[in-house]
Design an enzyme around this catalytic site. Structure first.
Site, PDB file in Angstrom:
ATOM      1  CE  LYS A 192      -4.469   0.860   0.299  1.00 51.59           C
ATOM      2  NZ  LYS A 192      -5.516  -0.057  -0.152  1.00 51.59           N
TER       3      LYS A 192
HETATM    4  N1  GLU Z   1      -7.134   0.093  -3.405  1.00 53.95           N
HETATM    5  C1  GLU Z   1      -7.925  -1.056  -3.724  1.00 53.95           C
HETATM    6  C2  GLU Z   1      -8.030  -1.980  -2.534  1.00 53.95           C
HETATM    7  O1  GLU Z   1      -7.845  -1.578  -1.408  1.00 53.95           O
HETATM    8  C3  GLU Z   1      -7.468  -1.736  -5.002  1.00 53.95           C
HETATM    9  C4  GLU Z   1      -6.075  -2.261  -4.985  1.00 53.95           C
HETATM   10  C5  GLU Z   1      -5.612  -2.778  -6.349  1.00 53.95           C
HETATM   11  O2  GLU Z   1      -6.410  -2.834  -7.265  1.00 53.95           O
HETATM   12  O3  GLU Z   1      -4.431  -3.108  -6.434  1.00 53.95           O
HETATM   13  O4  GLU Z   1      -8.352  -3.121  -2.661  1.00 53.95           O
END
Ligand code: GLU
Length: 424
Positions: free
Chosen positions: A114
């Site tokens: 993240k």
């Molecule tokens: N930010 C989204 C999540 O928390 C998508 C992450 C992604 O598609 O890599 O799942």
């Protein structure tokens, strides 16, 4: 000279501790080895970087950017980048670990990561956001990569920012590398169905939960907290399947209509009124805190972390909670929810539709091929249903909540991978 205001310290549970307490319970059920436990409790890599950006008035502001890779044992790490004033290392660490479990629950070949930048995108011009995004991507050019770490949108970011990231990374490599980021605009190799993917997965999880609880969608009511990309799509798709959406909320407030809110109208209103529902006449305004406590069948928290807490969990009337957001329920509220017999479809399962279609986007980029929306939806629906069934089965086998069952499924996969790969 402008300094960045420190984010206010909120009286909320630490999200990393919340994540760890569930991880700990699931690890005990699984009888996880100490070695693997210790490896998984700390992220593989944590990067904090200072990002100087020229603002439109000529001043230079320094922003703080983060990228945490929690695990890359199952494949390249995957996870969004969040632009928000509350971004901090503990939050990004928790969100990165959740991505590891999420990818493992839906069985896609990724680890978890993240990123985030502490900023308020609502108060910045497009040019300032672009320079900030490019600066962040440049700082991370050795971290990112289609086989290393693949960013995506999260709170405060979308296809526009992903396009800038893709372009900046491609410049650093001297060639176009569209598989380095997902959630891109369609013309840059984005996937059909990606925009609605998280909301669609929430819809599939909700219908699966309703089926277990024998709730008829055509007679069911639902309240949705958050009317952004996840909440608005979940609302629309649930409404299409017969569910009455009696309440929705966004930063402007909460809106209630006993007869059901017309979601298409609310969406149009939002798009034409600066992205929020202030002044929407298809519903009456209610206290946002009340939304979570409404007498509805289904509650979908689809905004931020820690909104269902030990303070309000006891007053929740919904029979089914489906977590569109990451971490909306604090660990301390889990026991209360369970004691009340509420079924909670956890974030790492319920909102995994987004990363699933991100995976499809990456697959298509690498194939140099484009799938139809029908193929994307069919495959992601199947993955979501299979994941729900697997988690449900584990919850019965171990006699635990769906949340702990989801962690069990995820940790088991990651632990097995460590066993086979070895090499400590
Ligand atoms: N930010 C989204 C999540 O928390 C998508 C992450 C992604 O598609 O890599 O799942």
């Amino acid at each position: 000279m402008a300094y960045i205001e420190p984010a206010p310290i909120k009286d909320k549970d630490n999200p990393f501790e919340s994540m760890m307490s569930r991880f700990h319970i699931a690890a005990q059920h699984l009888g996880l080895d100490d070695e693997v436990y210790n490896v998984l409790k700390s992220p593989v890599k944590q990067v904090i970087t200072s990002l100087p950006v020229t603002m439109d008035d000529g001043s230079i502001r320094v922003f703080e950017g983060y990228r945490v890779i929690h695990s890359n044992i199952l494949g390249p790490s995957k996870g969004g980048v969040r632009y928000d004033m509350d971004v901090n290392l503990d939050e990004v660490k928790a969100l990165a670990a959740w991505m590891t479990w999420k990818c493992a629950v839906v069985d896609i070949p990724y680890g978890g990561a993240k990123g985030g930048i502490k900023c308020n995108p609502r108060e910045m011009s497009a040019g300032e956001i672009e320079r900030l995004t490019r600066s962040y991507t440049q700082a991370m050019y050795e971290i990112f990569g289609p086989d290393r770490d693949i960013p995506a949108p999260d709170m405060g970011t979308g296809p526009r920012e992903m396009a800038w990231m893709m372009d900046q990374y491609s410049r650093s490599q001297g060639m176009t590398v569209n598989a380095v980021v997902t959630g891109k605009p369609l013309v840059l190799g984005g996937s059909l169905g990606r925009t609605e993917a998280t909301g669609r997965g929430v819809m599939i999880s909700t219908l699966a939960g309703m089926e277990k609880l024998r709730i008829n969608p055509f007679k069911a009511t639902c309240a949705i907290q958050g009317f952004g990309n996840v909440g608005s799509w979940a609302a629309l798709l649930l409404e299409e399947r017969g569910v009455t959406i009696t309440a929705v909320s966004d930063l402007s407030g909460a809106y209630y209509n006993e007869e059901g809110i017309n979601i298409a109208e609310a969406n149009t209103y939002r798009q034409e009124n600066g992205g929020h529902l202030e002044g929407f006449e298809g519903a009456e305004k209610i206290d946002p805190d009340e939304l979570l406590l409404l007498d509805v069948d289904v509650l979908v928290p689809a905004a931020i972390e820690d909104v269902i807490t030990k303070e309000n969990a006891d007053k929740i009337k919904a029979k089914l909670i489906v977590e569109g957001a990451n971490g909306p329920t604090s660990a301390k509220a889990d026991a209360i929810i369970n004691d009340k017999g509420i079924m909670a479809v956890p974030d790492i399962l319920a909102n995994a539709g987004g990363v699933t279609v991100s995976y499809f986007e990456w697959v298509q980029n690498r194939l140099g091929y484009k799938w139809t929306a029908e193929r994307v939806n069919r495959r992601s629906d199947r993955i979501m249903r299979d994941a729900f069934n697997k988690v449900y089965k584990a919850s019965q086998e171990y006699n635990v909540s769906l949340r702990i069952a989801a962690y069990i499924v995820a940790i088991d996969k990651v632990a097995k991978t460590y066993k086979y790969r070895g090499g400590f």
